[in-house]
Every structure is written in structure tokens, then in C-alpha cells.
Motif scaffolding. Structure first.
Motif, PDB file in Angstrom:
ATOM      1  N   ILE A 138       7.898   3.975   1.585  1.00  0.00           N
ATOM      2  CA  ILE A 138       8.930   3.328   0.771  1.00  0.00           C
ATOM      3  C   ILE A 138       8.334   2.254  -0.123  1.00  0.00           C
ATOM      4  N   ASN A 150       9.283  -0.939  -4.182  1.00  0.00           N
ATOM      5  CA  ASN A 150       9.830  -0.298  -2.991  1.00  0.00           C
ATOM      6  C   ASN A 150      11.326  -0.098  -3.128  1.00  0.00           C
ATOM      7  N   MET A 152      13.148  -0.627  -0.143  1.00  0.00           N
ATOM      8  CA  MET A 152      13.593  -1.095   1.163  1.00  0.00           C
ATOM      9  C   MET A 152      14.885  -1.885   1.062  1.00  0.00           C
ATOM     10  N   SER A 176      11.443  -0.816   6.815  1.00  0.00           N
ATOM     11  CA  SER A 176      12.623  -1.355   6.155  1.00  0.00           C
ATOM     12  C   SER A 176      13.562  -1.953   7.192  1.00  0.00           C
ATOM     13  N   THR A 179      12.104  -5.075   8.563  1.00  0.00           N
ATOM     14  CA  THR A 179      12.136  -6.127   7.563  1.00  0.00           C
ATOM     15  C   THR A 179      13.512  -6.780   7.558  1.00  0.00           C
ATOM     16  N   SER A 194       4.173  -0.420   3.271  1.00  0.00           N
ATOM     17  CA  SER A 194       4.332   0.813   4.057  1.00  0.00           C
ATOM     18  C   SER A 194       3.283   1.802   3.564  1.00  0.00           C
TER      19      SER A 194
ATOM     20  N   SER B 317      14.658   7.653  10.383  1.00  0.00           N
ATOM     21  CA  SER B 317      13.291   7.165  10.153  1.00  0.00           C
ATOM     22  C   SER B 317      12.401   7.747  11.233  1.00  0.00           C
TER      23      SER B 317
END
Lengths: 702, 702
Positions: A138, A150, A152, A176, A179, A194, B317
Motif C-alpha cells: 500500500i 500510499n 492507507m 494500515s 497504523t 509497506s 489483509s
């Protein structure tokens, strides 16, 4: 063979001064639109969209192709269909672009066809020197350089607050997710990278790049497959030199997970035990859960260090104080009772009647918390106390003077502080105060900080290991004597061990019964005799061993009986000789050996030996090179420490002797790639001495 | 001695139909004002303030004293100064009030004077029969009865949402803190009771009361000191019968915490190891952290049960899927690969090109999550799959169709579901979907649910244990023969063990060398001989033992040498006889014994024996009575399971024999209070048999 030149550095890729995006879109709901919108948010330099038809993308003049770009930008973000990616990257390289961030999926994770595409992408990167992140990632965020390459978050979401924490994650989706959680936990992320399928750049390379950057103080990483283990170890050493903590969360530890990881990144998963051992040895923190990764980021991000392991616990609830003290003890921290004069000084600030405690935990009771002046005084005295190295405080007050007092205390002290709070953590997070939601997590974090603060010397540099050429030559002669055999004779094995300072039993290899009797006399005491044959790896099964023979007659009888039995039970086994060997006493038996891990290479293992080796399969592992102190520390972890501290455990002398054997085996493993496996079992321990009583060495001929 | 009559039940105290408050205040910032304000919020019956001066308190007519109250209310809340509390409680009892909730501090936690006050309070409760909660507590909440007799929140804060979860906490402050967190975690608390100093009512009694209430489905508890362990065990059995999970978080496990707990509740802290063992045996979940306590409440509160241990993981994911699969494996759950036809059906719903996985984890990729119809179909197929017993899904989407689909899936299935989510958990919590913030916590919770769903029969009722009166009489005769001695002779000990079906070595107690030789001949094979003397508990130190004597000459010589040596080294030791004993072979040595815990009483311990017992101090513990299956299960946990599964571990036959020894020792411990300690070491294990080769029994004479 000369080593290939190292690939170009990651500066242009990760800290670009100009950016292009191939696949930039005007549609905000498409990934190409989200990423381009993010790129425009904070980047101070030029951002050029490449689009086959649109003249303008999100207000910027678009170019038809990479070749049409007005400048050789540092980095291109690529979000075009998978089949087009390789050509675009090649075009970027031809245009002089330094790096490519490939968002597109449909590579190795998508079956054989995608795997082939990815191999071509890798080849382009290696041939042209363009550095590539991804595919199937990403993207990345570098807040210091204003790069939001990105998806994200979407362009309408606020940017995370920047800071010293860098997070590197193979998995983009997980990155993501984490984060998001990091921002909620008050973590200040300056970097998020990533790496996706890692066709070129991998996690270890990004960590090596980031560890050198001055704005990075804490490195967090989530990995599924650790590629480039040498770079990883070198980075860990560098992080130790620079006193920057490195924390890893490793997926793929269980069988269930290994299958999941292989199906989703199509990559091999190494041994979790070896991974943990190498991390421990190199001072890398292994987080066991996602929340622990964030907790360690939280406690490390303000850069404070602890002078020792003493915590003073501040609480207004006795029960919470007990829980915190409990967790402190379990985490290896101490909660020392405060000296009488400190207690008296604290009590003087408490309201009357005072039903709490000044002992540590300092229990102010809810009454004191409600009196801001008194609470502030007590807090600041606790933080200033010479009896504590760290402060842990619990509060469940809402915003108000009590929490203001905690923030003030944090700012006035240089000691590490951890706050346990539930509902109202925002104020603390804004002020940068490490805040936790569970007593265990608070104390485990302070404990990690204490370990970081007290960490020992940087481990030896594997690059600096110097082989003893003369010794290597002599060992290779012995190995050559075994011809095509892969398992060396015990006698040969022990001769080799002796060259690496491993004490072995006194012994002689003989042929003939008279020679055996004479050898036994020279060795003295009771002896064992063993038939040496390449066809008898399991001697006792074939009757190829006699123990405890005392005196010439016993040796003579035993020798004859043994050879008769072997001739009967293993008629095809050619006898190379008979080993006459000292019977070594043993209070304890250990086993020590060398294995080769597919990821990290040579590993020295040591564990309990003898009969119980199968019941108690526990062992500790070290990656050579390591010094004797590291070996002693590793032995101290066997059997939960009881091997060293137990009443019948190793004495200091025996501990040092075992450590020397381990460093010897480490040197052997490093000097001789052809040694596939060494198994010294048992190491007999008694009266201060440790002797190798049997040894199995397996070599590769190739 | 006849047992005292049981104290009155807790119904009037905890489910009152009318309430008074002594110390009710008009000032909202004082505790007396906060509690009274809370009492007025939801209680359907009368609430009468008692105030010495004010005519009206918060709009209600006040009474001068308890005696002036217009009715004998069920429960009085008391928040007056400590010195006045005892008289007020006595007055309440005289007025016919059934229970008192004493908020006031300044009792046992505040030193000797407070301790004396508390003892008087206890005496009043016991003499009059009024049931008392506290002192030094924050009161309780019974949302089903509308009782907010507490100051855990202020009257302006919203009431927590009611539900099946009951939380009982000794510590009020901690209880308030955890209640706050519980509400944040989406836990539906119907009951919260803080017991404070426990002058009368304690945690075990409250749990026993609550387990019977139909609206209570899950019992959570935080304890520092467990008083009334019998009531606790009975409650645990009852919870198992009613299939209601009981979860405990226990403080005071480490030395650091024990000191903190003693200083703050002035009470003794028992052994954490024994506590854990009893909880395991009685099916009580021991939470190791505060967050685990809440997590278990979260997974248990919807009352679902799992048909097996198979989890299907839904993720968008890959990385998060791997982590969840990992944690599933570590938590003992399976993540089975889905059969081909199920995978094909799932793939048919996915958007094309599909780069995820249908194998399990089912990785939809972010693309599918963005397509609500497809995502909903996949989710519902996964929930309906015959290949899974539970569903774990990860989402980091914000509010929207994807999360709506998850809630819908939860409602459509009866299987347990766990959601991993970070930022947007509110929607799930409102809908009652168990939601977690860490992969490990999600899987550990599902694993606990799987264990709960599969739990075995209710453990035997200690009350139902029937002593064998004849056997007890015979053992007491043997003990009486030892006179004033507290450590019985080995020969006596083994005679007692044999009565409890513990197989012991063949042996005879003799006097005189000829008798020894004859006994050795009858026993057969090599023998050991040991001097029996009350003054020689450590036989080998005094030379009072000879091993492996074979044949009459060896026995004769050994006997004489041994007695000479004992006469020389321990001239004062009177010799009661010589034990001639079979040499029992051993592949493994175990040790088994009885200890008495100050809290839980008799405990049977079993662990590894022989030389390594000091290196490997691990043992498992069982509280008698227990059956052989429970003993087998306990042995299965020794050495991380390797004692049973290891290649040289116990065979099925040996396992059963060891279990029988354990149940025998359990019966001995229950039948004979005067047996303070039994230590059978070693138990020699070989060829399917387990023999007690030595035994030490310590008795009390009082």
C-alpha cells in the motif's frame, strides 16, 4: 567469485525531491485517485501525474507517458494493471528515475503467472539499478519528507502526527490497520513503509536505511518472511550501536500460520525458535502481539532511559496498586519499599485522616486525588525520589487538575513514566506521556525499557570473524580421510572437537586386543570400549560398546565379546578400530551441537542431555560468532534458570567450561561450511569439569 | 461441636425493596451526596435519607436517625465517619433492617485502631444477623433491581448498559476503574459489587449468591484475598452445573504484590500456584491480566457455545490473517483448510481478478470488502460452513456496508464470532458482537470459549466424600505407635500407603542379621537395607542405607557395616529395626505427596523425582477429592505434556497406576487431618509398574 556490487541506496526511492505517478486518477474512489490525492497533501516538490488520456489529473498537468515527463524524478508511484507494470518500471529506469513504488497486485500472491511477472520485475530492478518497493503493497509514508505515497488513509482523513517512530511492514493491509491503532495509541509515526511482495526492496533493507536517519528513534516492524538475514543482523548491531530500539512482530510462528503465510506471500517461513534466539542475541525486541508492538513503541518513543529496575507505583486504588506491583514483579522489576524518611515526607502532604499507604505502591486514596495541590506535591516527590528509577501511576480521573498534575510531573522528570488509564487517555497522549490500558502491558513496557537501558556490549560483528586457516586445513585433512562417508567416526569427531578447545574424554583408537589393554592402562581407571565403524552409527543397538571395564582381564574379555557380537549382529560393518575411552563421571549430562537454519545459517544449541533429552527437549540457541559471556547468559536461561541456580546445577567453573565448548563449536561452524551438523551428546558434567563423551559430526561433500 | 447456623441470605442486602441512607448529603461533590444521588436514579421503591439536621436531602424527607425511619427498610447505605459506623449498624439491626452497605473507610486498612473498629463491626453483624458489605468499599450496583448504591460514577454520568455480566471486586477503586473499561469494551454489566474490607460479606459469598440468579450469565471477579475457599469451590461447582462461566483475576501473585496487598487490606495472601490449580480443577478461568478478564466477559456474554475448536478466519489483509491463524494455533484452536467445493463456492462470489485466498484464512482482499454484496455473501457462507465451529473476522473499515454485513452475519448465525477491529468498534459493541483489539486477545478468548463449551463433568463434591472409618482406625493405631514422634518411620509410612492402594516395594522390617538374610531371600533379587530410626530422617547422610545387595554374604556384610557406621556417625540414634527392601527398577522417577495449603487445605502434588527434582521443581497439584481421570489430566500437563507424550514418558499403564496413587493420597489427606505432609520420593517407574520406594509421613499431635 567476487561479490556483486551492492545495489544503489534507497535515498531517491524513500526521500524523493520530485515524484511522478503512473496510473494517477481523477476519481477519488479509485486507488489511483486516493494515492495521487495523498501525494498532493504535503509534498514540497513537484508531483507529475502520468495519464494516457486525461490532460489534467487533480489539478496537475498530466503527461502521456513516463518518457514524456519533464524531468528524471526521484521516485515514481505505479498503479497500473499488473501486466503493464514491468514495462513501466523499465521505462522509469530508462528515464533515469531512481525508485518505483508499485502498488499493483496480481504478482507472486496470484499464482504462477503472477510469479513469472514478479520475477521479470525483479530482473528489471537488478539489471537497471532502479529500486522497487512492492508490488502488492500500500506504499509508504515519510512525514519528514512530506511523502504520502500510499492509500492507507484517504485524502480527507487527517494526517497522523509525526514523530520518531518508524514502522516497516511487509503486509500493507496489516500496516494500515496497525497504523490506525498506532495513532489511537498516541504513537507518533514519522515513517510507515509497506514492502509487499518484496520483488526488490525488503524489510531488512528498509530497516537498514532507516536506522541511520537522525529523525528515527524507534524502529517497529511486522514481518512474515525475513529475507536478507545478514542485513537484518547488521542492522540490529547498528541499532544497538546507535541506541535505537528495534522491535519485531513476526507472523507465521505456528503451523496454521505457516500455511496461511505461504498461501498469501508464497514464501518460506523459517523456524520461530531460531528467529527468537537471534533477536535476543542481537538485542532485538520480539513483540508477541500486535498490541505489544505498539506498547513498546509507546514506551520507547520519548527516548528516556532508566538508571535501574526500581519502579515507584502511584495509585489511588489499593487494588490497582497491588496489580501493578504484581506485574512489576512478574516482569522482573522491583517495587522497593520507600525509606522511612521518604514515607514521612509523603505522608506530610496527604490529607488527614490518611487511610492510604506511603510504602510503595504509594496509595494516595481517592481523597488525595481530589485535592490537586496535595496530589501534585506527592506526585513530584515520588518522581524525584532517589529510591526509584521509573514511575508508574494509575488514574481513572477524567480531564481535570489531577491529570494536569500527572502531565506536569512527567514534564518535570527525566525518568521514564508509564500511566495506566482507561477512558481519558487523550490528554496524556497529546502531551507525549506513555499511556497503557492494562497493568501488565504498562509493566512489561517499563521492563523492556529497563532491559534496553541496561543492554550490554554490541554483539561481535560476523564480518569480523577470522578463520584459523591452519586449523581449517588440518580439519579438512581429517574429513578427507573419511572419503565419501558423511558421518565421521566418533574418534575423528572428537579429534576435531579437541582442535576447537572442546575437552574430550581421554581416549585412544587401537586395533587388536593387546593394544586395547595397553591403552586402557595408560588411560587409567575404568574404561569404555567402542567399535569404530561407518556402518554403526547407533553403537549400543549393535552391541558395539562395553562400559566400565576395570583391569586387563575385563578389557580383554570385553573386547573379544564385543567384536564377536558385532560380527554376529552387523556382519557387513567394516571395523576401523576400537576406541578405548576414559569413563567420565557425571552429576549432570548436557548436549551441545551445531545445526544450520535455512534462514540464519549456523546455530549452536545447548540443552539437557542424557536419558531425559527426549522428555525435556528444551534447548537454547546462539548464532556464532558469540563470546563466552553470551554463552553464559544463554545457559542461564536453560530450565528457567534452574540449570545454573539449582542446587545440583552447574557450578561457576562448569558454566565457564560449557561456555567455552559453545564458543568452540561456534568457531567450527563458521570455519567449516561443509560441517552440516555436530551433536555432542552427552557432555558429562562433574566436579568442575565438562567432558565430551560422544560426538557425531555430519559433513556435506559438494 | 456442631456447625453454627448459616448466616442469613443476601437477598435483602443485594435486592432490597426499600432503602435508607445514613450520611446522605445535599452536597453533590461529597460522597454522601454522590451515592444518594445515584440511589435516586433508578430505584423503584422508597429511598429514605437519614440526616441529623437537614429536613430534606435531594428532595426527599430526611429522618433524624435510623430509629426514626418510617419502615424497616431492606438495606441501609452507611457513609458516616468511621467511629460512628458500628453504632449505626447496630441501630439498623435493631430497627429490623436486613443489610448495610458501609462505604466509610478507616477500618482494618488504617492500622490497629481501625482493625479494632472493624472487629466490632464483624461482631455486630454476626450477633444480630444483619449482613454487611464493606467497610471501605464503593458500594454496589444491581441494575436489575435499579440499585445504584455506590459512587463508582457520578449521578450526571450515564448508567452502564445492563446485561448478563456480574463483576465482583474486593477493591472498590479497581472495580470502578474496570467498570469504566468494561463499558468501553461493550460489556453489559448487570451487577457490580465491591466488598472492600469484608468485615462480613466476602467475594465468595457474593458469587454464591449471584450464580443462582437467573439474570446472571457470566461471573467476573477481582480478588486479592480469597476468604471462604469452601464456598468458592462450591460456587465453582454450581457454576459448572448451571453452565455459567466464572472468571477470576487474582492479585498478589508476586512477592512485591503480596507486600502491597498486605499493607492495603491487612490480609494473608495464599499460594498463587495452589490457587491456579484449584481453579483449573473446578473449571474456573483465571485471567492473567485485567484486559483478559474483560475479554473473557466479552466472549462469554452472548451465551454462545462452540461445537468444536475449528475457526474460520475472514480477513481482507493477508498479514492480519496470518497473525490470527498464528494465534489460533498457539491458543490450541485449528484453522482447517476449507474443502475444495466450499472454496469454489466462495470464489464464485469474489470479484475478478481475485488475488486473495479461499483456503482459510479466507482473504477477501480489500477489493471485496469494498463491494458490499459480494462481501455479505462470502461472510454468510463462511458463517454457515460445516467446516468451522467459530468465526473470526478482521475489519478496519469505518461505519458502512461492510461492517453492517458483519453485524448481519453475527445475527444470522448461532456460532461464536469474534471481531478484530481498531478504530470503529462501537457499532459492533452496540449490536453485542464480541470485539477485540488484538489478534491474540481475540483467539485466546475463542479458545477459552471452546474450553468452556467442552468442559467435562462437574468435579466431585467435597461434601460427598465418605471416609473409610475402619481404615482410619487402623492408620491411627499405626500413628499412635510412633508416640510423640512427628515423622513416621519409612516402614510405617509405607504400611499406611499400602492401605490407600499405593503400590510399595516388597519389604520386611527385621531385627538381626539372620532375619535380614532370610527376608532378603524371600524378597528375591538384589535388595536395599535401611536403618529405621526416628533420629535418622536423612539416611544416606548417616550411612544408614546399603543398596543393591545380592546374596546372603552381601546382605550379611552390608548389614554389619551399616550398623557399625550408624553407631559411629549417629551414636544417639536408637535403631527400631532394619528394613529389607526390593530394589525397584526405574526408567523414570516421580515424586508424589500431600501438602496443606493455608487457604485451600489438602493438596496432592506430583512431579518429576530423583536427582533432577531440585533442578526441575515443576509439579502439578490437585485438591482432593478428585477422580482418576482428573489425575490423568493433571499428569498430562507435567513437563509441558512431555511426561506423557515423550518417547520415554509414562505408558498408559504407568499413567493409570500413577493416577491411582494420587487418588489414594487424596483419600489419605481427606481422612486424616493429623497427616500434615506426605512425601513419596521416589516413585520408581519401569515396565508398566509404579512403586513407592521411599515415603515420609509427618503427623501433627494436637
Amino acid at each position: 567469485m567476487t561479490a556483486p556490487p551492492p545495489p544503489p541506496a534507497l535515498d531517491r526511492l524513500l526521500s524523493p525531491r520530485s515524484i511522478a505517478m503512473v496510473g494517477a486518477s481523477n476519481s477519488p474512489t479509485r486507488i489511483g485517485g486516493t494515492v495521487f490525492g495523498n501525494l498532493l497533501r504535503a509534498f514540497p516538490g513537484e508531483v507529475h501525474p502520468v495519464h494516457p488520456k486525461d490532460e489534467v489529473v487533480q489539478g496537475r498537468t498530466a503527461y502521456r507517458s513516463v518518457s514524456d515527463l519533464p524531468e528524471a524524478v526521484d521516485m515514481a508511484v505505479i498503479a497500473v494493471p499488473a501486466r503493464a507494470v514491468v514495462d513501466v518500471v523499465a521505462e522509469c529506469a530508462a528515464r533515469g528515475i531512481g525508485g518505483a513504488t508499485v502498488i499493483t497486485s496480481g504478482f507472486a500472491e496470484a499464482g504462477p503467472e503472477g510469479r513469472a511477472l514478479q520475477d521479470r520485475l525483479t530482473a528489471v530492478a537488478h539489471e537497471t539499478g532502479i529500486r522497487v518497493i512492492g508490488p502488492n503493497c500500500i506504499g509508504y509514508m515519510n512525514t519528514h519528507g512530506g511523502v504520502m505515497a500510499n492509500f492507507m488513509i484517504t485524502p480527507d482523513q487527517p494526517l497522523p502526527e509525526s514523530g520518531p517512530v518508524a514502522l516497516v511492514s511487509q503486509s500493507g493491509g496489516f500496516g494500515s490497520y496497525i497504523t490506525n491503532k498506532a495513532v489511537l495509541a498516541g504513537l507518533r509515526l514519522g515513517w510507515f513503509v509497506s514492502t509487499g511482495n518484496e520483488a526488490d526492496v525488503n524489510v531488512a533493507q528498509v530497516l537498514r536505511h532507516l536506522v541511520e536517519r537522525p529523525e528515527v528513534g524507534v524502529l517497529l516492524s511486522f514481518v512474515e518472511t525475513l529475507r536478507d538475514p545478514e542485513i537484518f543482523m547488521a542492522t540490529a548491531r547498528r541499532a544497538a550501536e546507535l541506541d535505537k530500539p528495534l522491535v519485531l512482530l513476526k507472523a507465521g510462528r505456528s503451523d496454521e500460520a505457516a500455511r496461511a503465510a505461504m498461501s498469501h506471500t508464497a514464501s518460506i517461513v523459517g523456524s520461530a525458535q531460531v528467529f527468537d534466539a537471534v533477536c535476543r542475541q542481537y538485542g532485538v525486541f520480539v513483540a508477541s502481539t500486535m498490541e505489544e508492538l505498539l506498547d513498546l513503541g509507546t514506551i520507547f518513543q520519548d527516548g528516556r532511559r532508566a538508571a535501574g529496575d526500581r519502579v515507584i507505583v502511584m495509585t489511588s486504588s489499593g487494588g490497582a496498586g497491588v496489580l501493578l506491583a504484581d506485574e512489576a514483579g512478574q516482569a522482573g522489576l522491583s517495587v522497593p519499599e520507600l525509606p522511612a524518611e521518604e514515607q514521612a515526607a509523603l505522608e506530610a502532604d496527604m490529607p488527614l485522616p490518611f487511610y492510604g499507604s506511603t510504602s510503595n505502591p504509594v496509595d494516595t486514596t481517592a481523597q488525595t486525588t481530589a485535592m490537586p495541590d496535595a496530589y501534585r506535591k506527592v506526585l513530584n516527590k515520588v518522581a524525584a525520589s532517589p529510591s526509584g528509577d521509573m514511575v508508574a501511576a494509575v488514574t481513572w480521573a477524567g480531564p481535570g487538575p489531577a491529570n494536569d498534575a500527572i502531565v506536569e510531573m512527567y514534564r518535570n522528570t527525566a525518568k521514564p513514566v508509564a500511566i495506566l488509564s482507561t477512558a481519558w487517555s487523550e490528554q496524556f497522549q497529546r502531551a507525549g506521556v506513555p499511556t497503557f490500558t492494562d497493568p501488565r502491558r504498562a509493566m512489561a513496557s517499563l521492563s523492556a525499557l529497563a532491559r534496553l537501558s541496561a543492554r550490554g556490549p554490541v554483539p561481535p560483528d560476523p564480518e569480523a570473524f577470522a578463520a584459523d586457516g591452519d586449523r581449517v586445513r588440518r580439519v579438512r585433512e581429517l574429513i578427507a580421510a573419511a572419503g565419501e562417508e558423511t558421518t565421521l567416526l566418533e574418534s575423528t569427531g572428537k579429534s576435531i572437537l579437541a582442535m576447537y578447545d572442546v575437552p574430550v574424554t581421554r581416549e585412544e583408537l587401537v586395533t587388536g586386543v593387546d593394544a586395547a589393554v595397553e591403552a586402557a592402562a595408560r588411560i587409567g581407571g575404568p574404561v569404555a570400549i567402542k567399535v569404530m565403524s561407518y556402518r554403526l552409527p547407533h553403537k549400543s543397538d549393535a552391541g558395539a560398546i562395553r562400559l566400565g571395564l576395570r583391569g586387563p582381564d575385563a578389557v580383554r574379555d570385553g573386547y573379544r565379546e564385543m567384536l564377536d557380537e558385532v560380527a554376529r549382529r552387523a556382519p557387513d560393518a567394516r571395523v576401523e578400530g576400537v576406541l578405548v575411552q576414559q569413563m567420565a563421571p557425571a552429576r549432570l549430562e548436557l548436549t551441545c551441537g551445531v545445526q544450520r537454519d535455512p534462514v540464519f545459517g549456523p546455530m549452536v544449541a545447548v540443552g539437557l542431555g542424557g536419558v531425559l533429552v527426549e522428555v525435556l527437549s528444551e534447548a537454547v540457541l546462539l548464532r556464532p560468532p558469540f563470546d563466552a559471556d553470551a554463552a553464559v547468559a544463554a545457559l542461564g536461561r536453560l530450565l528457567g534458570g534452574r540449570l545454573v541456580t539449582g542446587r545440583r546445577g552447574l557450578s561457576e567453573e562448569e558454566l565457564r567450561a560449557t561456555a567455552q565448548i559453545m564458543t568452540g563449536l561456534g568457531a567450527l561452524a563458521l570455519e567449516l561450511d561443509e560441517v552440516a551438523e555436530v551433536d555432542v551428546n552427552p557432555l558429562r558434567v562433574a566436579d568442575g569439569a565438562v567432558l565430551a563423551a560422544d560426538a557425531l559430526i555430519v559433513v556435506r561433500h559438494d
